[in-house]
Design a protein around this motif. Structure first.
Motif, PDB file in Angstrom:
ATOM      1  N   THR A  95      53.544  47.156  31.134  1.00 39.89           N
ATOM      2  CA  THR A  95      52.200  46.957  31.129  1.00 39.89           C
ATOM      3  C   THR A  95      51.651  45.413  30.702  1.00 39.89           C
ATOM      4  OG1 THR A  95      51.551  47.607  28.797  1.00 39.89           O
ATOM      5  CG2 THR A  95      51.823  49.479  30.363  1.00 39.89           C
ATOM      6  N   ALA A  96      50.666  45.093  30.997  1.00 38.57           N
ATOM      7  CA  ALA A  96      50.123  43.814  30.712  1.00 38.57           C
ATOM      8  C   ALA A  96      48.618  44.133  30.200  1.00 38.57           C
ATOM      9  CB  ALA A  96      50.248  42.880  31.705  1.00 38.57           C
ATOM     10  N   GLN A  97      48.171  43.412  28.988  1.00 32.02           N
ATOM     11  CA  GLN A  97      46.794  43.569  28.482  1.00 32.02           C
ATOM     12  C   GLN A  97      46.145  42.566  29.273  1.00 32.02           C
ATOM     13  OE1 GLN A  97      44.844  44.037  24.381  1.00 32.02           O
ATOM     14  NE2 GLN A  97      45.901  42.129  24.342  1.00 32.02           N
ATOM     15  N   VAL A  98      44.942  42.757  29.873  1.00 32.08           N
ATOM     16  CA  VAL A  98      44.395  41.720  30.529  1.00 32.08           C
ATOM     17  C   VAL A  98      42.736  41.771  30.003  1.00 32.08           C
ATOM     18  CG1 VAL A  98      43.342  40.818  32.753  1.00 32.08           C
ATOM     19  CG2 VAL A  98      45.789  41.523  32.693  1.00 32.08           C
ATOM     20  N   LEU A  99      42.096  40.737  29.552  1.00 34.02           N
ATOM     21  CA  LEU A  99      40.898  40.846  29.080  1.00 34.02           C
ATOM     22  C   LEU A  99      39.873  39.742  29.957  1.00 34.02           C
ATOM     23  CD1 LEU A  99      41.306  40.709  24.949  1.00 34.02           C
ATOM     24  CD2 LEU A  99      40.662  42.870  26.546  1.00 34.02           C
ATOM     25  N   LEU A 100      39.236  40.454  30.559  1.00 33.34           N
ATOM     26  CA  LEU A 100      38.222  39.582  31.669  1.00 33.34           C
ATOM     27  C   LEU A 100      36.779  39.510  31.015  1.00 33.34           C
ATOM     28  CD1 LEU A 100      39.187  41.226  35.162  1.00 33.34           C
ATOM     29  CD2 LEU A 100      40.123  38.975  34.119  1.00 33.34           C
ATOM     30  N   THR A 101      36.191  38.357  31.356  1.00 30.81           N
ATOM     31  CA  THR A 101      34.650  38.433  31.108  1.00 30.81           C
ATOM     32  C   THR A 101      33.875  38.292  32.683  1.00 30.81           C
ATOM     33  OG1 THR A 101      34.560  35.888  31.377  1.00 30.81           O
ATOM     34  CG2 THR A 101      35.154  37.007  29.259  1.00 30.81           C
ATOM     35  N   PHE A 102      32.581  38.557  32.491  1.00 31.44           N
ATOM     36  CA  PHE A 102      31.915  38.619  33.776  1.00 31.44           C
ATOM     37  C   PHE A 102      31.864  37.006  34.261  1.00 31.44           C
ATOM     38  CE2 PHE A 102      27.679  38.325  35.762  1.00 31.44           C
ATOM     39  CZ  PHE A 102      27.866  39.404  36.992  1.00 31.44           C
ATOM     40  N   PHE A 103      32.033  35.978  33.292  1.00 31.14           N
ATOM     41  CA  PHE A 103      31.960  34.406  33.834  1.00 31.14           C
ATOM     42  C   PHE A 103      33.559  34.423  34.808  1.00 31.14           C
ATOM     43  CE2 PHE A 103      33.605  30.279  33.353  1.00 31.14           C
ATOM     44  CZ  PHE A 103      32.669  29.624  33.968  1.00 31.14           C
ATOM     45  N   ASP A 104      34.574  35.117  34.407  1.00 30.24           N
ATOM     46  CA  ASP A 104      35.710  34.962  35.115  1.00 30.24           C
ATOM     47  C   ASP A 104      35.638  35.606  36.411  1.00 30.24           C
ATOM     48  OD1 ASP A 104      37.150  34.240  32.718  1.00 30.24           O
ATOM     49  OD2 ASP A 104      37.642  36.102  32.179  1.00 30.24           O
ATOM     50  N   ILE A 105      34.568  36.457  36.745  1.00 35.47           N
ATOM     51  CA  ILE A 105      34.274  36.983  37.927  1.00 35.47           C
ATOM     52  C   ILE A 105      33.346  36.279  38.809  1.00 35.47           C
ATOM     53  CG2 ILE A 105      33.534  39.242  39.107  1.00 35.47           C
ATOM     54  CD1 ILE A 105      35.173  40.443  36.939  1.00 35.47           C
ATOM     55  N   SER A 106      32.450  35.626  37.944  1.00 32.28           N
ATOM     56  CA  SER A 106      31.305  35.166  38.744  1.00 32.28           C
ATOM     57  C   SER A 106      31.472  33.495  38.995  1.00 32.28           C
ATOM     58  CB  SER A 106      30.044  35.019  37.885  1.00 32.28           C
ATOM     59  OG  SER A 106      30.199  34.262  36.733  1.00 32.28           O
ATOM     60  N   ALA A 107      32.442  33.109  38.221  1.00 34.18           N
ATOM     61  CA  ALA A 107      32.740  31.531  38.782  1.00 34.18           C
ATOM     62  C   ALA A 107      34.065  31.586  39.763  1.00 34.18           C
ATOM     63  CB  ALA A 107      33.351  30.618  37.365  1.00 34.18           C
ATOM     64  N   ARG A 108      33.786  31.119  40.871  1.00 35.23           N
ATOM     65  CA  ARG A 108      34.538  31.229  42.043  1.00 35.23           C
ATOM     66  C   ARG A 108      36.221  30.958  41.503  1.00 35.23           C
ATOM     67  NH1 ARG A 108      35.271  34.643  46.092  1.00 35.23           N
ATOM     68  NH2 ARG A 108      36.389  33.731  47.862  1.00 35.23           N
ATOM     69  N   THR A 109      36.350  29.766  40.896  1.00 35.85           N
ATOM     70  CA  THR A 109      37.922  29.603  40.657  1.00 35.85           C
ATOM     71  C   THR A 109      38.505  30.384  39.625  1.00 35.85           C
ATOM     72  OG1 THR A 109      36.923  27.922  39.263  1.00 35.85           O
ATOM     73  CG2 THR A 109      37.805  26.776  41.131  1.00 35.85           C
ATOM     74  N   HIS A 110      37.861  30.947  38.775  1.00 38.23           N
ATOM     75  CA  HIS A 110      38.264  31.765  37.770  1.00 38.23           C
ATOM     76  C   HIS A 110      38.368  32.967  38.524  1.00 38.23           C
ATOM     77  CE1 HIS A 110      36.735  30.160  33.700  1.00 38.23           C
ATOM     78  NE2 HIS A 110      36.834  28.918  34.585  1.00 38.23           N
ATOM     79  N   TYR A 111      37.586  33.482  39.295  1.00 37.16           N
ATOM     80  CA  TYR A 111      37.866  34.550  40.229  1.00 37.16           C
ATOM     81  C   TYR A 111      39.120  34.621  40.961  1.00 37.16           C
ATOM     82  CZ  TYR A 111      36.292  38.270  43.977  1.00 37.16           C
ATOM     83  OH  TYR A 111      36.263  39.230  44.704  1.00 37.16           O
ATOM     84  N   LEU A 112      39.272  33.439  41.479  1.00 43.03           N
ATOM     85  CA  LEU A 112      40.511  33.349  42.359  1.00 43.03           C
ATOM     86  C   LEU A 112      41.547  33.456  41.527  1.00 43.03           C
ATOM     87  CD1 LEU A 112      39.388  30.785  45.069  1.00 43.03           C
ATOM     88  CD2 LEU A 112      39.532  33.251  45.338  1.00 43.03           C
ATOM     89  N   ASN A 113      41.678  32.890  40.055  1.00 38.41           N
ATOM     90  CA  ASN A 113      42.764  32.684  39.053  1.00 38.41           C
ATOM     91  C   ASN A 113      43.078  34.123  38.807  1.00 38.41           C
ATOM     92  OD1 ASN A 113      43.287  30.111  39.369  1.00 38.41           O
ATOM     93  ND2 ASN A 113      41.914  29.576  37.695  1.00 38.41           N
ATOM     94  N   ALA A 114      41.939  34.771  38.610  1.00 36.01           N
ATOM     95  CA  ALA A 114      42.043  36.257  38.010  1.00 36.01           C
ATOM     96  C   ALA A 114      42.795  37.095  39.009  1.00 36.01           C
ATOM     97  CB  ALA A 114      40.696  36.838  37.409  1.00 36.01           C
ATOM     98  N   ARG A 115      42.476  36.981  40.371  1.00 36.65           N
ATOM     99  CA  ARG A 115      42.886  37.819  41.386  1.00 36.65           C
ATOM    100  C   ARG A 115      44.424  37.375  41.496  1.00 36.65           C
ATOM    101  NH1 ARG A 115      40.119  37.400  47.159  1.00 36.65           N
ATOM    102  NH2 ARG A 115      40.905  35.547  47.308  1.00 36.65           N
ATOM    103  N   GLN A 116      44.736  36.076  41.236  1.00 36.71           N
ATOM    104  CA  GLN A 116      46.191  35.674  41.635  1.00 36.71           C
ATOM    105  C   GLN A 116      47.119  36.292  40.344  1.00 36.71           C
ATOM    106  OE1 GLN A 116      46.029  31.960  43.294  1.00 36.71           O
ATOM    107  NE2 GLN A 116      47.439  31.215  41.756  1.00 36.71           N
ATOM    108  N   THR A 117      46.500  36.167  39.079  1.00 41.09           N
ATOM    109  CA  THR A 117      47.339  36.584  38.199  1.00 41.09           C
ATOM    110  C   THR A 117      47.481  38.122  38.214  1.00 41.09           C
ATOM    111  OG1 THR A 117      46.321  35.096  36.838  1.00 41.09           O
ATOM    112  CG2 THR A 117      47.615  36.908  35.613  1.00 41.09           C
TER     113      THR A 117
END
Ligand code: GLU
Length: 363
Positions: A95-117
């Motif tokens: 397993t991996a612990q992942v903590l996300l924020t709404f900002f991670d999803i609303s900022a496009r580059t963060h969104y793409l990074n989150a998706r990639q990880t």
């Protein structure tokens, strides 16, 4: 095929004293491990950090102050994750612990990074165990209990299915605890028809979601072509049944995915920072013609948006859609109602579109 995203609400993760419900978590992890062994990818989105923190701290009532909720979550999150990690590790799943924020999803580059990880974790056959990063954001604490986060994660990863596990058997025609005639709704194909039902916001003393946020989460996922099921997390076998398409809980079949992933992100994840008011002609052209928005159709701007911000496009009382503005509010104010040629002379860049059609979605 995308992953199965399983979301667990606070009330099934922890009991009223804030102790993890080991029976529920064990059967969920069993089912997750079985899906995983069958070759599927699995993502767990879990609430319950605040509830677990309340248990550790001996708080009997859910705090009201946001900073107390955030601090309780920080106390509970490590232990919460540890339960999943232990249960899945003994079943042979990393397993991996992942903590996300709404900002991670609303900022496009963060969104793409989150998706990639997340995609990398899935490629490595790891099960991400996701929660909101409550220390820095409060979106799901305020309302949602991670339902929106789970829908966003499902959309982000092009999930096969979103399974929202809660403490009731699914969506009922009324609150079953208050109304004995309440019936389970097995299938929801038309979200408009749900307007007639009495869908409450809160279901438990532990979480912040309720059926309302589940229905919205299901609406978001199904619009992206992802089926959703709301089911009772206490019933073992429920996830396997949902994935197999058996009759369980409330099923929301996938709707035809009408949008690209960018437009889904814009529609559901990117918050609007202002408003562009348009006249009837422009509203019609956006709705029926799929055109770009030009200054000539704009009657007012407001909210203090910058170039690149998302804005709501409104006509009268109605929201027509949401788009990324090419210009800041002050720049557009200078060209309200002007024909393209005049507008071009006053705008700082060559493009005369206030919002390009590729960066606009209807409401
Ligand atoms: N992130 C929160 C938690 O894990 C969500 C639940 C809530 O809204 O209370 O506790």
């Amino acid at each position: 095929m995308g992953p199965v995203v399983i979301k667990l609400g606070s009330s099934i993760v922890c009991d009223d004293a804030g102790h993890p419900r080991s029976d529920v978590l064990a059967h969920v992890c069993d089912e997750a491990a079985t899906l995983h062994a069958d070759g599927r990818d699995v993502v767990i989105v879990t609430s319950g950090a605040i509830a677990r923190g309340m248990g550790v701290l001996g708080l009997r009532m859910r705090p009201r102050a946001i900073d107390e909720l955030q601090a309780a979550s920080a106390v509970g999150q490590g232990q919460l994750y540890q339960v999943y990690d232990e249960l899945l590790t003994v079943r042979g799943v990393a397993t991996a612990q992942v903590l996300l924020t709404f900002f991670d999803i609303s900022a496009r580059t963060h969104y793409l990074n989150a998706r990639q990880t997340l995609q990398r974790l899935l490629d490595w056959r790891v099960v991400p165990v996701i929660n909101e990063n409550d220390t820095t954001t409060t979106d799901e604490i305020s309302f949602g209990d991670n339902d929106f986060l789970a829908a966003q994660v499902a959309i982000l990863l092009g999930a096969e299915m979103l399974v929202l596990l809660t403490s009731t058997d699914g969506l009922f025609t009324a609150d079953p605890r208050l109304d004995p005639s309440a019936r389970l709704v097995p299938l929801v194909e038309d979200f408009e028809a749900l307007g007639a039902l009495d869908i409450r916001q809160t279901t438990s003393t532990l979480g912040s979601g309720g059926m309302r946020s589940k229905v919205v989460a299901a609406e978001m996922a199904t619009a992206a072509g992802i089926p959703a099921v709301v089911a009772n997390g206490r019933t073992s076998g429920v996830i396997a049944a949902a994935v197999a398409g058996e009759r369980v809980g409330t099923r929301f079949p996938a709707r035809e995915a009408a949008y690209s992933s960018f437009k889904l992100w814009l529609k559901y994840a990117k918050p609007a920072h202002g408003t562009i008011t348009v006249d009837a002609g422009a509203a019609r052209a956006l709705r029926d013609g799929g055109t770009s928005l030009l200054p000539v159709g704009i009657t007012a701007v407001g909210g203090g948006f910058d170039a690149g911000d998302a804005v709501d496009v409104v006509h009268g009382d109605e929201v027509v859609g949401k788009g990324i503005s090419n210009y800041a509010e002050a720049e557009l104010r200078r060209v309200l109602g002007l024909k393209s040629r005049q507008a071009r002379d006053l705008l700082p860049r060559a493009s005369e579109e206030a919002i390009h059609r590729d960066y606009f979605v209807l409401a």
